[in-house]
Structure formats: structure tokens, C-alpha cells
Design a protein around this motif. Structure first.
Motif, PDB file in Angstrom:
ATOM      1  N   ALA A 155       0.846  -1.205   0.000  1.00 19.86           N
ATOM      2  CA  ALA A 155       0.000   0.000   0.000  1.00 19.86           C
ATOM      3  C   ALA A 155       0.877   1.249   0.000  1.00 19.86           C
ATOM      4  O   ALA A 155       1.869   1.325   0.721  1.00 19.86           O
ATOM      5  N   VAL A 156       0.496   2.205  -0.816  1.00 22.24           N
ATOM      6  CA  VAL A 156       1.224   3.477  -0.939  1.00 22.24           C
ATOM      7  C   VAL A 156       0.389   4.574  -0.287  1.00 22.24           C
ATOM      8  O   VAL A 156      -0.810   4.723  -0.605  1.00 22.24           O
ATOM      9  N   GLU A 157       0.990   5.266   0.605  1.00 20.08           N
ATOM     10  CA  GLU A 157       0.257   6.356   1.266  1.00 20.08           C
ATOM     11  C   GLU A 157       0.113   7.546   0.327  1.00 20.08           C
ATOM     12  O   GLU A 157       1.019   7.867  -0.447  1.00 20.08           O
ATOM     13  N   LYS A 158      -1.037   8.167   0.441  1.00 16.66           N
ATOM     14  CA  LYS A 158      -1.272   9.369  -0.365  1.00 16.66           C
ATOM     15  C   LYS A 158      -0.434  10.523   0.167  1.00 16.66           C
ATOM     16  O   LYS A 158      -0.293  10.692   1.369  1.00 16.66           O
ATOM     17  N   PRO A 159       0.125  11.303  -0.753  1.00 17.15           N
ATOM     18  CA  PRO A 159       0.906  12.470  -0.269  1.00 17.15           C
ATOM     19  C   PRO A 159      -0.008  13.523   0.345  1.00 17.15           C
ATOM     20  O   PRO A 159      -1.122  13.751  -0.127  1.00 17.15           O
ATOM     21  N   ARG A 160       0.472  14.127   1.380  1.00 21.03           N
ATOM     22  CA  ARG A 160      -0.276  15.189   2.044  1.00 21.03           C
ATOM     23  C   ARG A 160       0.511  16.501   1.923  1.00 21.03           C
ATOM     24  O   ARG A 160       1.669  16.562   2.313  1.00 21.03           O
TER      25      ARG A 160
END
Length: 928
Positions: free
Chosen positions: A2-7
Motif C-alpha cells: 500500500a502506498v500512502e497518499k501524499p499530504r
């Protein structure tokens, strides 16, 4: 994986728009300037300190300007602040408009009555009355029901609130405009408000169940206990129970997180706006007390005297004063000072009362602050009463050497004098004398008392006693010379007291007593002092004292002008008309060459009023005749300095023109020669009132008497002729002035020229100027010729304007820019652009001093006429002189006149003109 969404962090306002600050400008209507100035700090504080937005008032542009800063947290703050200021300009209160800064879903909706229904006249007034209701009752009811704020500004209506609430309020207002009665609107409001409330409570119940339903095993029993305190009646608790039974169905669609649900609930709940009362003005809270009689004073001197009553029974023994600890006394004094600094008069007075009830007194600095604050309190009468009571108590009970400083006492006396309260002021001075301490400086208490009592005989008599006692105390005390000089009254104050004794009381004894006091305290009398005594001795008919004063003034070398003036006033008060005549004739005989008039208009007015009121017209005429016989022997006496002119002019100023003419008739009946001074005032009065027939008859009488009118009389006659549009008479009068070789012709010349200019008679102006141009007594300048040229151009007589211009140049008067501007404007109005071309050639050849207005006028006229080669010469001249030209104005002139001009056709006719046209279009930016 899983790749975290950039914030990404939100951009600061300083990082947007390339780092440039963003602006908003809110215009300020004229009627909101005063409220904006009064509430500026209430607007400035939340905008600058909380929203981090710069704000300023641009007085020249009449608008409030807002700008983001480097530390502005959110770019939406700028728009919020703009909406907040705009709401205030619409008329909303600061406390209501500030909600726009805190909440996101608030809006301002505006509409006009004519948008709902076209109403005019009384129908419109009745509609506005229905919207407001009696005392604003209807408007406040709508506001409280819908949680909105409403401003009714003439025919415009502004509503502040959420979207749903604005719709409800707008529907109610529209119903009132259309004619619905207020009761029907109230019924609809109750139904709509109940429906909105139920909807809001239902959402709140569901959210609470969503939030707290999973915390226990039996949510159906827990939820009503949680929600019930937030509801208002038992009926809604039953709804909670129903919701609890069917909780799965109702909350199946609530998929958001608890925090988001709470935020959404916050937006949908009613506005946090305080509910208003139905009355627009609520009664102010009652003060802490109603000060009437203080426990530590005798009955107040402000109260009216009570009616005589039987003696009351002996009062009971007063209770012993409570003793305060030292710490409590210090705390009370600190509380007193804090209340004074925060402008809390009632709290400061209560702290002082607490100290006084324990027989304690505050320190001199605290006493000074309290007394000064109470003397300048907003509730003027109540504050004065408290200041007086505090000052008397401190003077009688305080153990300090200086219980009330001099500045505080002066503030109390000044306030009492402004309020016209003589009795308390005198009582306070008596308290000062009884306390046995050093008196403050006389200007602190004496000067306000003199101004307060000089018009009231009884109060002035009481002040004289206080003044005598104070001066005795000053003499008895041993003090340094500087302290004595500060305590004693100065010469002006002593003269004011002496004047009251002489003019108000008329008492020789009191006046001489004041002179003795002046001698004891070391104040020497001056001319005004002797003038007051002269008035008194003349009023009381004591000729021996008058002779003594006369000899004393001669010995001291004082001027007798004030002496004679007061002497005449005293004789007039005693109605001794023979003495008045003898004094005036004596002054005329003793007048020397070069001396000014011994009497002013006030003295002559007093003489004329008294003689006329007593029917002494004959004696007045005889006085003028005898004065004229003496004045005829004196050389170089101006008409305005004669007694006849002074008396007759005083009658005219008093509005007694008929009496002035009666004096003239009486002098003629006695066979005496009438001087020009008598005629001059009456003639000027006739001219001022436009009584031309009487003025003409008076002029013929003057001519028959062999007298020559002065310049002032001619000026009045010419002014009357110009006002009546009798220009020929004005010209003939001016001709007589020139033939009489009067030196002052400037005033009459300006009167004629101004009248002709106002009546648009340039031909008469030109002919009149030609007749006087060679007279060295009249200074004719370029602006006189400019007035004529401008008047000719204004009425379209361009040939006459051109002729006047040539005449002006021929007589060697240098034209200026105003001359050329008048000619250019006249030529442009008549569309004679070729004449402008000739004028440009002539002006350019002369090398005139060009300015922006002249260059712009030439260029505009040449562009309109199509002379582009000359227009380019004007442009080159402007570039040479570095004069800015508005290209848009000349581009518009070209498009209006030469829009259909074809370059191809122009190339065949004139190659040079084509080049000039192309150059002008390139300069104006028309080829793009």
C-alpha cells in the motif's frame, strides 16, 4: 504494497499570487463616516489582531482598504474581513457583524421594496411602517424567530444570517410588504420556526446516537439520558425514545466520522446571536444610590429650601463610626483610584463613602483624582453634587495640610460656574476660609466666581463679603513674596469686582471699599479702574468726585478716552442729557490734529438709543449743530470722525432710519447747515435698502447745499444702480467721480465690472474699459481684458472676442494662457478650427509660456479640425517641455470626427498630410 497518499500543507496567502499581497476595498457612504470613526477600534481589533489582516482608512478615496500580511493564516480571512466591514457599512451592529468572522455559512442578502411591489408615496411609507412595527416590534420579532439580523435603510432591506434563515426572514418581510397583517406573519413564523427547530434537534439526536451509541450495551436507555439535558421540553424526549428504538434504520446512512458529524451539526444549528428585546431602548440599570443627603454632611445646598415646618423632635444619637483596619483602608483607596482611572464614577463614590463613614480621608493625590473626575462626570449635575460634597468633607475632616489640591478645586469651581450654581460655589469658598489652611491662588476660585455672580445682584453681594474676608486672610498670613503674588487677585480681577460694584450695585461705599482693598494688597488702579469710578460718580451725580478724577488723570498722564466714554454712559443712565451734550462738545473742542475719534460705535449707539427713546430728537439735532460749528474750525477732519456721522450712523445701525431723517429735518428746520457726515450715513442706508427715489432726492439736496459726495457715497450709489440693472446711471456716477478728481476709484470700477460680468454684458464691459483705460488712478490688468474675452466667447460673439484681443495687444497688455484658453474654447464651440490653427501659429511665434491646459486644448482642437501636421507640432512641443498628454482623450476625439477617413484617398491628395496622419495614429496607438 500500500502506498500512502501524499499530504500537502495548505499554502499561506503570502505564497499565493507570486508572493504579492491581496487587497480588498470597501467604500464608505457619507452617512457612515461618524459611526465608523466612533467604532474604529472595535473594527480594527478583530481584523488586525485575530484575522491577521492589515486595515486602514483612506480619507482621500473614502474607503476602507484591507491587505493580507506575511502571517495571515488563511487567504479566506481577507474576504471575511471585507464582508465584515461591508456589513457594518450597511448598518449592522459590530456585535452582529463580527459573526461573519467566526462562522462560514453566514451571508448578507439585500433587496429593495420595489423588487417585491412597486409602491409610491404614502403607500411606501406605510409598507416601511409595517416592516418595522411600533417601536421596532415586528422587526425584532422576525429577527428573534429566524435568528437573523435585519437593517431597514429607507427602501433597502439587508438581512444577515444563514441561507435557510435568510429565506424565512425574507418571505416574512415580503408578506408584510404585500400587505399581510402582522398577526398572520407571526403565525407563519411560529410554524416555520418550530419546523426548523425540530429538524435541527432530530439531526442532533441522530449524531449523538452515532457518537455515543456504541459505548454501552444498552444504548436505548443511555441515549435519552445523554440528549435530554440539551432539549427544552418533555415532548422531544419522547422523540429520542422513538429514535432509540429504531436507531439502526435512522443511522444507517451516517457514514462520516464523529468529528465531521459534529462540524456539520455546528453549521446547521441556529446562529449564536443574542435575542433582542421587543423595545428598541431598554431602561438603564438603576445607579447604586440616589444621592440626596449624605450621612457626613448637612443637607445639600443643591436642594430647594424647605417650607417652614414645626421644629422636629431631637434626632437620635448617631451610631459610632466603625473603625477600619489599615489594610482595608489602603485597599479602599486603591479601589477608588482604579475606579477613577476606569471611569466608574459610582464605584469611586462608594469607595469614598466607605472611607468617610469610618472618619477616614484619602490621600491628597487620590482626593484630587476623585474630585476632578466627579466634577467632569458625564452625569453633570450628579457629578457636581458629589464633587462639592467630597470637597467640603475633605476640607473640614481631612488631617492633611493640603487635603484638596489647587487643580482639583479649580476644576470644581469651573464646573460650578459652567452650571450656573452660585450658591454651592460660595459655600465651598466659605468652607475654604473656615478650614484655617492656606488659601489657593485667586485664579483657581475667584475668577470663576466673578463670572458667575457678576449678573446677579444678590450673589454678587455675597461674593463681596467672601472677597473681603479672603483678602483680610491673605494680608494676615506671613508668607513669601512669591506665595503672596500667587494668592492675591490681579488687576483684571480687581477691576471686575470694582466694575460690579459700580455698574451692578451702584454703591459708592462698596466701590471705595474695593479701592482700599486694592491698596492694601498692593494692586494699583489703571485707566479701567478710573473709568468704572467715572461711571459711578456720573450715575450718582457727584460732580466733585468727577472733577477730582479728571485732575487725577491729568496728573498721572493717562488717556481720557475710556474716562469720557464711561462718563457718558453714567450720565445716560441717570438721564442727564445736558451733561452728555457738554461732555461730547468738550471732547470735540479738546481734539487735536491727527487724533482719532474719541467715541466708538458703541458709545454713539448708546447716545442715539437713549435720546431717541426719551423723545429728544431736537436736543440731538442741536448737539450735532454745535459739534459741526466746532469741527468746521478744525483742519483735515475726516467725515467718519465727525459727531454727526457717528450719531446718524448709529441710528441707521439700530434700524432707526426714519429717526435719522427726522434729525436731518430738525437741523434743516433750525436753519443750520448740514454737514456731509449727516447726509452720508442716510444716503448709504437708502442705497442699501434700494430706496432709489429717496436716495436721488437726498443727492439733489446735497448738491443744492454745495457739498461734494465722498468716495464711499459714490460707491454705495453705484452699487445700488448695478443691483437695479441701471447701468447707464452707474456709468454717469462713475464719470462724476472721475470729474470730481476723487483719488479712490478702484472699488467703484470693480463693482461695475463685476456687475456687468454677472449679467453677461461684454459689449458694455468693452466700452467701459475703453473709457477708463487711460486713467492712471485705475489699475487695469490682463485679467480685465480676459473677463471681456471670456464673456464674448461664452455668448458666441467670436468676432468681438477677436477684436478685443487685438485691442488688448495694441495697448501693450500681454496675453496669458487664460486669454488663449478662452479663445480656443470659443472657437471649438463654434467649430472654427481654422481659427485655432491661426492662433497656434501666432502663439508659437511669440513663444508663450505653455502649460498642460493650453497644450491639451490646442491639441484637442487641431485633432477635431483634422490639422494633423499642426497637431504633431503640438505633440513635439509637449515632449520638448515634458508635458504629459492624455492619449485616450485625443484618440476619442479622432474616432468621433475622423473615423471614416481613408488613408488611400488621402495619399492621392496630399502626401504630407498623409504622413502627419500616420504619425498621429502611431502616437495615439490607433494603428494597432
Amino acid at each position: 504494497m500500500a502506498v500512502e497518499k501524499p499530504r500537502f500543507e495548505a499554502l499561506m496567502p503570502s505564497e499565493m499570487s507570486g508572493g504579492r499581497p491581496q487587497f480588498r476595498k470597501v467604500p464608505v457612504p457619507q452617512h457612515r463616516f461618524a459611526p465608523l470613526k466612533k467604532a474604529w477600534m472595535d473594527i480594527y481589533t478583530p481584523v488586525y489582531e485575530h484575522m491577521k489582516i492589515d486595515i486602514r482608512m483612506n480619507l482621500k478615496a473614502r474607503r476602507v482598504e484591507l491587505k493580507t500580511r506575511q502571517d495571515t493564516p488563511d487567504v479566506s480571512n481577507l474576504q471575511k474581513c471585507s464582508d465584515f466591514v461591508h456589513a457594518f457599512m450597511l448598518g449592522f451592529d459590530i456585535t452582529d457583524a463580527v459573526a461573519l468572522l467566526r462562522l462560514d455559512d453566514l451571508y448578507v442578502d439585500s433587496f429593495e421594496i420595489k423588487d417585491v411591489k412597486t409602491l409610491r408615496g404614502e403607500h411606501l411609507s406605510r409598507a416601511i411602517g409595517r416592516l418595522s412595527g411600533k417601536g421596532g416590534k415586528t422587526k425584532y420579532a422576525i429577527e428573534n424567530s429566524t435568528r437573523t439580523r435585519i437593517v431597514i435603510a429607507d427602501t433597502k432591506i439587508h438581512i444577515l444570517g444563514s441561507f435557510v434563515n435568510i429565506k424565512v426572514a425574507r418571505d416574512s418581510l415580503c408578506s408584510l410588504i404585500l400587505g399581510s397583517p402582522a398577526g398572520k406573519v407571526y403565525s407563519k413564523l411560529r410554524a416555520v420556526s418550530a419546523r426548523l427547530a425540530e429538524s435541527n434537534r432530530f439531526v442532533m439526536i441522530c449524531l449523538f446516537y452515532r457518537l455515543f451509541g456504541g459505548m454501552c450495551q444498552k444504548p436505548d436507555k443511555l441515549l435519552p439520558r445523554i440528549v435530554a439535558p440539551f432539549l427544552q421540553n418533555a415532548r422531544n424526549v419522547d422523540i429520542v425514545k422513538l429514535v432509540g428504538k429504531g436507531s439502526n434504520t435512522l443511522t444507517a446512512n451516517l457514514s462520516e466520522t464523529p468529528m465531521r458529524a459534529l462540524l456539520r451539526l455546528r453549521r446547521r444549528l441556529p446562529l449564536p446571536i443574542n435575542t433582542r428585546a421587543f423595545s428598541p431602548s431598554s431602561p438603564s440599570p438603576a445607579p447604586h444610590e440616589t444621592p440626596t443627603v449624605y450621612s457626613f454632611l448637612q443637607p445639600s445646598v443643591f436642594a430647594p429650601r424647605p417650607k417652614p415646618q414645626p421644629p422636629p423632635p431631637p434626632p437620635p444619637t448617631p451610631p459610632a463610626h466603625k473603625t477600619l483596619p489599615v489594610g482595608d483602608a489602603v485597599a479602599l483607596e486603591d479601589e477608588l483610584l482604579a475606579a477613577v482611572s476606569e471611569d466608574r464614577s459610582d464605584d469611586a463614590w462608594l469607595a469614598f463613602r466607605s472611607l468617610a463613614s469610618a472618619s477616614l480621608s484619602p490621600s491628597p493625590p487620590a482626593a484630587a483624582a476623585l474630585v476632578s473626575h466627579l466634577a467632569a462626570a458625564h452625569h453633570h449635575r450628579l457629578g457636581l453634587k458629589r464633587a462639592f460634597a467630597a470637597a467640603v468633607f475633605l476640607l473640614e475632616k481631612s488631617p492633611h495640610a493640603d487635603p484638596v489640591p489647587e487643580a482639583a478645586l479649580q476644576a470644581v469651581f469651573t464646573s460650578l460656574a459652567a452650571a450656573g450654581s452660585a450658591a454651592p460655589a460660595l459655600a465651598l469658598v466659605r468652607a475654604l476660609l473656615r478650614c484655617g489652611r492656606r488659601l489657593p491662588g485667586f485664579p483657581a476660585w475667584g475668577s470663576p466666581l466673578i463670572e458667575l455672580t457678576r449678573a446677579d445682584t444678590g450673589a454678587f453681594v455675597a461674593f463681596l463679603k467672601v472677597f473681603d474676608e479672603a483678602c483680610k486672610q491673605m494680608v494676615a498670613e506671613e508668607k513669601s513674596p512669591s506665595a503672596a503674588a500667587a494668592m492675591r487677585p490681579d488687576l483684571a480681577a480687581c477691576n471686575a469686582v470694582l466694575g460690579g460694584c459700580c455698574r451692578l450695585l451702584g454703591s459708592v461705599t462698596e466701590a471705595e471699599r474695593v479701592l482700599e482693598i486694592m491698596s492694601v494688597i498692593g494692586v494699583s488702579p489703571d485707566v479701567d479702574s478710573f473709568g468704572c469710578l467715572a461711571f459711578l460718580y456720573a450715575w450718582r451725580d457727584i460732580p466733585s468726585r468727577v472733577d477730582e478724577l479728571d485732575k487725577l488723570l491729568d496728573a498721572l498722564g493717562f488717556s481720557k478716552k475710556i474716562f469720557f466714554k464711561n462718563l457718558i454712559s453714567g450720565y445716560l443712565k441717570s438721564c442727564s442729557f445736558e451733561s452728555v451734550s457738554s461732555v461730547i462738545l468738550r471732547v470735540v473742542e479738546e481734539r487735536r490734529v491727527g487724533d482719532s475719534n474719541a467715541f466708538d460705535l458703541e458709545s454713539y449707539t448708546e447716545v442715539a438709543q437713549c435720546f431717541v427713546d426719551n423723545g429728544r430728537i431736537r436736543e440731538l439735532a442741536q448737539l450735532i449743530i454745535k459739534a459741526q460749528e466746532t469741527e468746521s474750525l478744525q483742519q483735515s477732519l475726516a467725515v467718519e470722525d465727525s459727531v454727526g456721522f457717528g450719531i446718524v450712523n448709529a441710528c441707521v445701525e439700530l434700524g432707526l432710519l426714519n429717526k435719522a431723517h427726522s434729525i436731518l429735518d430738525e437741523m434743516t428746520a433750525q436753519g443750520a447747515s448740514v454737514g456731509l457726515g449727516v447726509y452720508s450715513s442716510i444716503l448709504k442706508a437708502y442705497c442699501k435698502e434700494q430706496r432709489t427715489a429717496e436716495a436721488a432726492q437726498l443727492v439733489s439736496e446735497i448738491s443744492a447745499a454745495g457739498l461734494q459726495l465722498d468716495a464711499g457715497s459714490y460707491d454705495a450709489l453705484i452699487d445700488a444702480s448695478m443691483t437695479a440693472h441701471d447701468f447707464l446711471s452707474a456709468f454717469s456716477l462713475f464719470k462724476e467721480m472721475r470729474e470730481a478728481r476723487l483719488p479712490d476709484l478702484r472699488t467703484s470700477y470693480l463693482t461695475i465690472m463685476t456687475g456687468l460680468t454677472e449679467n453677461n454684458r461684454p459689449e458694455l464691459m468693452a466700452s467701459f474699459l475703453d473709457t477708463v483705460v487711460d486713467d492712471p488712478r485705475i489699475e487695469i490688468a490682463t485679467h480685465d481684458w480676459n473677463s471681456i474675452i471670456h464673456a464674448f466667447c461664452k455668448v458666441g460673439r467670436l468676432e468681438d472676442a477677436r477684436r478685443t484681443y487685438r485691442r488688448m495687444v495694441f495697448l501693450r497688455y500681454e496675453p496669458n494662457n487664460q486669454t488663449y484658453l478662452s479663445l480656443i474654447n470659443g472657437y471649438v464651440s463654434a467649430e472654427k478650427y481654422f481659427s485655432v490653427l491661426i492662433l497656434w501659429t501666432e502663439v508659437r511665434r511669440k513663444g508663450a509660456d505653455f502649460n498642460h491646459e493650453l497644450i491639451d486644448a490646442f491639441l484637442y482642437a487641431l485633432v477635431k479640425g483634422g490639422f494633423f501636421d499642426m497637431a504633431m507640432q503640438v505633440i513635439e512641443k509637449a515632449q520638448e517641455l515634458k508635458i504629459f498628454l492624455d492619449k485616450w482623450r485625443h484618440k476619442q476625439a479622432f474616432m468621433e470626427t475622423h473615423k471614416k477617413l481613408k488613408v488611400a484617398k488621402l495619399r492621392k491628395r496630399n502626401f504630407r498630410k498623409m504622413e502627419a496622419l500616420i504619425a498621429f495614429k502611431n502616437w495615439a496607438g490607433l494603428n494597432a
